[in-house]
Design a protein around this motif. Structure first.
Motif, PDB file in Angstrom:
ATOM      1  N   MET A  98       9.066 -36.133  32.401  1.00 27.07           N
ATOM      2  CA  MET A  98       8.684 -34.914  32.230  1.00 27.07           C
ATOM      3  C   MET A  98       7.096 -35.995  31.834  1.00 27.07           C
ATOM      4  N   ARG A  99       5.894 -35.269  30.845  1.00 33.24           N
ATOM      5  CA  ARG A  99       4.606 -35.715  30.635  1.00 33.24           C
ATOM      6  C   ARG A  99       3.954 -35.086  29.516  1.00 33.24           C
ATOM      7  N   THR A 100       2.972 -35.696  28.728  1.00 33.74           N
ATOM      8  CA  THR A 100       2.994 -35.192  27.950  1.00 33.74           C
ATOM      9  C   THR A 100       1.040 -34.722  28.026  1.00 33.74           C
TER      10      THR A 100
ATOM     11  N   SER B 221      22.022 -42.266  46.616  1.00 33.91           N
ATOM     12  CA  SER B 221      22.365 -40.678  45.788  1.00 33.91           C
ATOM     13  C   SER B 221      21.485 -41.054  47.496  1.00 33.91           C
ATOM     14  N   SER B 222      20.159 -41.271  47.612  1.00 35.78           N
ATOM     15  CA  SER B 222      19.329 -40.810  49.254  1.00 35.78           C
ATOM     16  C   SER B 222      20.022 -40.885  50.831  1.00 35.78           C
ATOM     17  N   THR B 223      21.281 -42.367  50.632  1.00 37.11           N
ATOM     18  CA  THR B 223      22.012 -42.952  51.268  1.00 37.11           C
ATOM     19  C   THR B 223      23.637 -41.794  51.870  1.00 37.11           C
TER      20      THR B 223
ATOM     21  N   VAL C 222       7.404 -36.846  47.229  1.00 39.69           N
ATOM     22  CA  VAL C 222       6.691 -36.614  46.470  1.00 39.69           C
ATOM     23  C   VAL C 222       7.366 -37.789  45.245  1.00 39.69           C
ATOM     24  N   ALA C 223       8.879 -38.099  46.233  1.00 39.47           N
ATOM     25  CA  ALA C 223      10.462 -38.437  45.667  1.00 39.47           C
ATOM     26  C   ALA C 223      10.632 -39.770  44.861  1.00 39.47           C
ATOM     27  N   PHE C 224       9.316 -40.241  45.183  1.00 41.62           N
ATOM     28  CA  PHE C 224       9.149 -41.664  44.380  1.00 41.62           C
ATOM     29  C   PHE C 224       7.712 -41.971  43.615  1.00 41.62           C
ATOM     30  N   GLY C 225       7.568 -40.479  43.344  1.00 47.32           N
ATOM     31  CA  GLY C 225       6.131 -39.815  41.615  1.00 47.32           C
ATOM     32  C   GLY C 225       4.754 -40.526  42.575  1.00 47.32           C
ATOM     33  N   TYR C 226       3.876 -40.916  41.720  1.00 47.97           N
ATOM     34  CA  TYR C 226       2.511 -41.073  42.352  1.00 47.97           C
ATOM     35  C   TYR C 226       1.773 -41.631  40.758  1.00 47.97           C
ATOM     36  N   GLY C 227       0.678 -42.450  40.962  1.00 48.25           N
ATOM     37  CA  GLY C 227      -0.517 -42.631  40.402  1.00 48.25           C
ATOM     38  C   GLY C 227       0.691 -44.372  39.506  1.00 48.25           C
ATOM     39  N   ALA C 228       0.335 -44.476  38.464  1.00 53.46           N
ATOM     40  CA  ALA C 228       0.398 -45.204  37.839  1.00 53.46           C
ATOM     41  C   ALA C 228       2.205 -46.102  37.574  1.00 53.46           C
ATOM     42  N   HIS C 229       2.798 -44.351  37.721  1.00 51.87           N
ATOM     43  CA  HIS C 229       4.250 -45.171  37.024  1.00 51.87           C
ATOM     44  C   HIS C 229       4.907 -44.981  38.164  1.00 51.87           C
ATOM     45  N   VAL C 230       4.329 -44.644  39.677  1.00 53.79           N
ATOM     46  CA  VAL C 230       5.024 -44.543  41.520  1.00 53.79           C
ATOM     47  C   VAL C 230       5.910 -45.817  40.709  1.00 53.79           C
ATOM     48  N   CYS C 231       7.093 -45.620  42.031  1.00 46.64           N
ATOM     49  CA  CYS C 231       8.514 -46.075  41.730  1.00 46.64           C
ATOM     50  C   CYS C 231       8.246 -48.154  42.316  1.00 46.64           C
ATOM     51  N   LEU C 232       8.222 -48.414  41.503  1.00 47.51           N
ATOM     52  CA  LEU C 232       8.387 -50.067  41.632  1.00 47.51           C
ATOM     53  C   LEU C 232       9.627 -50.152  42.529  1.00 47.51           C
TER      54      LEU C 232
ATOM     55  N   ASP D 192      21.595 -45.840  41.635  1.00 50.89           N
ATOM     56  CA  ASP D 192      21.658 -44.561  41.773  1.00 50.89           C
ATOM     57  C   ASP D 192      21.034 -43.609  42.926  1.00 50.89           C
ATOM     58  N   THR D 193      19.916 -44.209  42.167  1.00 51.57           N
ATOM     59  CA  THR D 193      18.805 -43.355  43.495  1.00 51.57           C
ATOM     60  C   THR D 193      19.502 -43.485  44.585  1.00 51.57           C
ATOM     61  N   THR D 194      18.717 -44.667  44.831  1.00 53.36           N
ATOM     62  CA  THR D 194      19.115 -45.098  46.581  1.00 53.36           C
ATOM     63  C   THR D 194      21.324 -45.220  47.346  1.00 53.36           C
TER      64      THR D 194
ATOM     65  N   TYR E 170       3.150 -54.509  31.362  1.00 54.16           N
ATOM     66  CA  TYR E 170       4.569 -55.057  31.591  1.00 54.16           C
ATOM     67  C   TYR E 170       5.181 -55.609  32.771  1.00 54.16           C
ATOM     68  N   ARG E 171       4.537 -53.504  33.972  1.00 52.37           N
ATOM     69  CA  ARG E 171       4.756 -53.516  35.036  1.00 52.37           C
ATOM     70  C   ARG E 171       4.676 -55.117  36.134  1.00 52.37           C
ATOM     71  N   VAL E 172       3.064 -55.532  35.430  1.00 46.83           N
ATOM     72  CA  VAL E 172       2.865 -56.921  36.732  1.00 46.83           C
ATOM     73  C   VAL E 172       4.080 -57.988  36.642  1.00 46.83           C
TER      74      VAL E 172
ATOM     75  N   ASP F  29      -0.245 -51.505  27.778  1.00 45.35           N
ATOM     76  CA  ASP F  29       1.292 -52.040  27.927  1.00 45.35           C
ATOM     77  C   ASP F  29       1.335 -51.862  29.002  1.00 45.35           C
ATOM     78  N   HIS F  30       1.844 -50.642  29.540  1.00 45.25           N
ATOM     79  CA  HIS F  30       1.938 -50.253  31.133  1.00 45.25           C
ATOM     80  C   HIS F  30       2.301 -51.340  31.956  1.00 45.25           C
ATOM     81  N   MET F  31       1.095 -51.450  32.130  1.00 46.70           N
ATOM     82  CA  MET F  31       0.407 -52.375  33.046  1.00 46.70           C
ATOM     83  C   MET F  31       1.209 -53.826  32.977  1.00 46.70           C
TER      84      MET F  31
HETATM   85  C1  HEM Z   1      15.169 -43.810  46.860  1.00 46.03           C
HETATM   86  C2  HEM Z   1      14.981 -44.215  45.604  1.00 46.03           C
HETATM   87  C3  HEM Z   1      14.928 -44.468  44.759  1.00 46.03           C
HETATM   88  C4  HEM Z   1      13.714 -43.449  44.093  1.00 46.03           C
HETATM   89  C5  HEM Z   1      14.084 -42.052  45.214  1.00 46.03           C
HETATM   90  C6  HEM Z   1      12.829 -43.480  43.314  1.00 46.03           C
HETATM   91  C7  HEM Z   1      12.242 -42.876  42.267  1.00 46.03           C
HETATM   92  C8  HEM Z   1      11.760 -42.733  41.141  1.00 46.03           C
HETATM   93  C9  HEM Z   1      10.948 -41.942  40.458  1.00 46.03           C
HETATM   94  C10 HEM Z   1       9.951 -40.145  41.013  1.00 46.03           C
HETATM   95  C11 HEM Z   1      10.053 -42.764  39.759  1.00 46.03           C
HETATM   96  C12 HEM Z   1       8.967 -42.108  38.627  1.00 46.03           C
HETATM   97  C13 HEM Z   1       7.293 -42.372  39.297  1.00 46.03           C
HETATM   98  C14 HEM Z   1       5.945 -41.706  38.329  1.00 46.03           C
HETATM   99  O1  HEM Z   1       6.366 -41.660  37.444  1.00 46.03           O
HETATM  100  O2  HEM Z   1       5.352 -41.644  39.171  1.00 46.03           O
HETATM  101  C15 HEM Z   1      10.135 -43.803  39.876  1.00 46.03           C
HETATM  102  C16 HEM Z   1      10.271 -45.047  38.627  1.00 46.03           C
HETATM  103  C17 HEM Z   1      10.225 -46.664  38.960  1.00 46.03           C
HETATM  104  N1  HEM Z   1      12.128 -46.752  39.746  1.00 46.03           N
HETATM  105 FE1  HEM Z   1      12.542 -45.665  41.241  1.00 46.03          FE
HETATM  106  N2  HEM Z   1      13.832 -45.108  42.792  1.00 46.03           N
HETATM  107  C18 HEM Z   1      14.058 -45.392  43.832  1.00 46.03           C
HETATM  108  C19 HEM Z   1      15.082 -46.455  43.685  1.00 46.03           C
HETATM  109  C20 HEM Z   1      14.114 -47.378  42.785  1.00 46.03           C
HETATM  110  C21 HEM Z   1      15.373 -49.212  43.248  1.00 46.03           C
HETATM  111  C22 HEM Z   1      15.604 -49.313  43.874  1.00 46.03           C
HETATM  112  C23 HEM Z   1      14.289 -49.544  41.663  1.00 46.03           C
HETATM  113  C24 HEM Z   1      14.624 -51.149  41.956  1.00 46.03           C
HETATM  114  C25 HEM Z   1      14.524 -51.187  40.384  1.00 46.03           C
HETATM  115  C26 HEM Z   1      13.267 -48.669  40.990  1.00 46.03           C
HETATM  116  C27 HEM Z   1      12.957 -49.084  40.077  1.00 46.03           C
HETATM  117  C28 HEM Z   1      11.985 -48.303  39.125  1.00 46.03           C
HETATM  118  C29 HEM Z   1      10.991 -48.693  37.848  1.00 46.03           C
HETATM  119  C30 HEM Z   1      11.616 -49.835  37.676  1.00 46.03           C
HETATM  120  C31 HEM Z   1      10.259 -47.344  37.281  1.00 46.03           C
HETATM  121  C32 HEM Z   1       9.386 -47.283  36.870  1.00 46.03           C
HETATM  122  C33 HEM Z   1       7.793 -47.436  37.443  1.00 46.03           C
HETATM  123  C34 HEM Z   1       6.999 -47.710  35.766  1.00 46.03           C
HETATM  124  O3  HEM Z   1       6.807 -46.398  34.966  1.00 46.03           O
HETATM  125  O4  HEM Z   1       6.222 -48.332  36.162  1.00 46.03           O
HETATM  126  N3  HEM Z   1      13.649 -47.110  41.826  1.00 46.03           N
HETATM  127  N4  HEM Z   1      11.498 -43.952  40.338  1.00 46.03           N
END
Ligand code: HEM
Length: 432
Positions: A322-324, A278-280, A372-382, A274-276, A116-118, A112-114
């Motif tokens: 978290m992962r399981t 915080s980094s700003t 690794v702030a954006f994660g990695y793999g299939a869930h890497v930050c969209l 919120d994430t952006t 919905y992601r696509v 399902d994940h992919m």
């Molecule tokens: C500096 C800013 C950001 C940081 C540090 C950040 C970080 C992360 C991290 C750590 C994950 C989980 C990755 C993983 O499990 O491997 C994630 C997932 C995600 N992020 Fe971000 N994020 C940022 C900005 C954004 C922005 C601007 C959006 C806009 C829509 C966003 C949307 C998402 C979504 C939808 C997911 C889930 C992806 C998935 O599970 O397939 N993030 N983010």
């Protein structure tokens, strides 16, 4: 997990407690625990009262490997964020046995994940979001003008960092500007649930009962109520925005359910600013404390992309996911069991001495910067490309105009184990 395993790799009680204490993420003491764990127990088990035991990955290499192996380490089998036993029980009661209040990308696994992601992935690719640059630059200029008008002194979080990314993502989603304060407040109430200043249930948070603060599910209900009307409107009258795209999406030939559309909005509307922010704010805080880095940027604006990466590494706004474990397996010298819970500590990976030279120094010219702030793999930050583009544009507008910047009071971080960052940053500055 078996008792023998738990004893072999048990994390000392005080350190385990730090991992679940929102205050440790605000006052920075978490880093001392991370440093110790990387050295002595890089994949250990935390046993804390009121929370199911969980493995803790603190090394960069393990975080990458676990994130890459999406079939072995699932997001959705248990809560993908740290949750107390009480909150978990409540959610399962409410949700007919499911551990999730929402069904967003972070709660899903293959297949399902992919699917919905696509639905939105192409939308977030660099070649697509490039067309947003002029509009985002306008928003950045307005933010800089507001700062300039504040008379050389402001709380950078409140004046600039919170509103700029909020306005960008809400414009992209198609949320009207007058609703932005509400979106901001709800997001702060979700991520800052345990923070005495930000959480809705501040009394419980203040009484150091984060579980009590956490199970105030009314914030999610409020988000749902808002987006239910929003989704209906986007279905009835689709426009050229991400909100309409999500509302009218199909999976397996069928329109996605209301619950899934609302969940999608909520993750974009919360993760997307919120994430952006915080980094700003983290970047300006670090520049105020490191004038030599500020001077480097002034002398050479081509370092701005480096500033963006370094401030994301430095702040690491998403502290944990978290992962399981999906099957019994030997991993990094540990015997993991099916259904074991595991915490990825991104902020620890981003200070890993094995990967980063002088990890506790803020360097705008750090190269390479494989954080690794954006994660990695299939869930890497969209939204990673959007986040980086927004920050680059803001700094391109701001750095040439700021002549000097320094702290003008005590900054503060929010108290949270999942997502946190600066909540107050008083500065004094000179602007051209
Ligand atoms: C500096 C800013 C950001 C940081 C540090 C950040 C970080 C992360 C991290 C750590 C994950 C989980 C990755 C993983 O499990 O491997 C994630 C997932 C995600 N992020 Fe971000 N994020 C940022 C900005 C954004 C922005 C601007 C959006 C806009 C829509 C966003 C949307 C998402 C979504 C939808 C997911 C889930 C992806 C998935 O599970 O397939 N993030 N983010």
């Amino acid at each position: 997990m078996s008792v023998a395993e738990a004893v072999d790799h048990r994390i000392p009680a005080e350190r385990a407690q730090t991992l679940v204490s929102p205050q440790a993420y605000a006052d920075g003491t978490i880093h001392e625990t991370y440093r110790w764990l990387r050295k002595h127990e890089p994949l250990g088990i935390a046993e804390v009262e009121g929370v199911d035991p969980f493995w803790v990955a603190t090394r960069h290499a393990d975080i990458l490997e676990i994130s890459r192996q999406n079939a072995l380490f699932h997001n959705g089998d248990r809560s993908p964020t740290l949750t107390s036993q009480v909150a978990d029980r409540k959610v399962r009661e409410m949700m007919g046995g499911s551990p999730h209040l929402l069904r967003t990308l972070i709660h899903m696994d293959a297949p399902d994940h992919m699917k919905y992601r696509v639905l939105t992935q192409a939308w977030f690719l660099p070649q697509n979001i490039r067309s947003l640059e002029p509009r985002i630059r306008e928003i950045a200029r307005a933010a800089v003008a507001k700062m300039a008008a504040s008379g050389g002194r402001c709380d950078f979080v409140r004046e600039v960092a919170l509103h700029y990314p909020l306005h960008v993502i809400m414009t992209i989603l198609g949320v009207p500007e007058e609703d932005e304060p509400r979106m901001l407040k709800l997001t702060q109430e979700i991520f800052g649930a345990a923070d005495p200043e930000l959480g809705r249930n501040a009394a419980a948070a203040q009484a150091a009962q984060p579980e009590e603060a956490q199970f105030d599910f009314s914030v999610i209900t409020d988000f749902m109520d808002y987006f239910r009307r929003f989704s209906e409107a986007k279905r009835a009258n689709p426009t050229d925005d991400l909100g309409s795209l999500i509302a009218n999406s199909q999976v397996d030939g069928r329109p996605i359910s209301d619950f899934e559309a609302l969940s999608y909005y909520i993750i974009v509307a919360t993760a997307g600013h919120d994430t952006t922010s915080s980094s700003t704010a983290g970047a300006l805080w670090a520049l105020a404390e490191n004038p030599q880095e500020f001077r480097k940027l002034k002398a050479d604006p081509s370092l701005i992309p480096g500033l963006v990466d370094e401030s994301i590494r430095w702040t690491t706004p998403v502290k944990t996911f978290m992962r399981t474990v999906t099957e019994d397996v030997e991993f990094a010298g540990r015997r993991l069991k099916k259904n074991d819970w595991l915490m990825l500590c991104y902020a620890s990976g981003n200070r890993d001495e094995e990967v980063f030279e002088e990890p506790f120094a803020f360097k705008v010219d750090r190269k390479p910067n494989k954080h690794v702030a954006f994660g990695y793999g299939a869930h890497v930050c969209l939204g990673q490309h959007l986040a980086k583009m927004e920050m680059r544009i803001l700094w391109e507008e701001l750095i040439p105009r700021v002549k000097s910047v320094e702290l003008a009071g005590e900054p503060a971080m929010s108290e949270a184990v999942f997502v946190n960052g600066p909540k107050r940053l008083p500065i004094r500055f000179e602007m051209a």
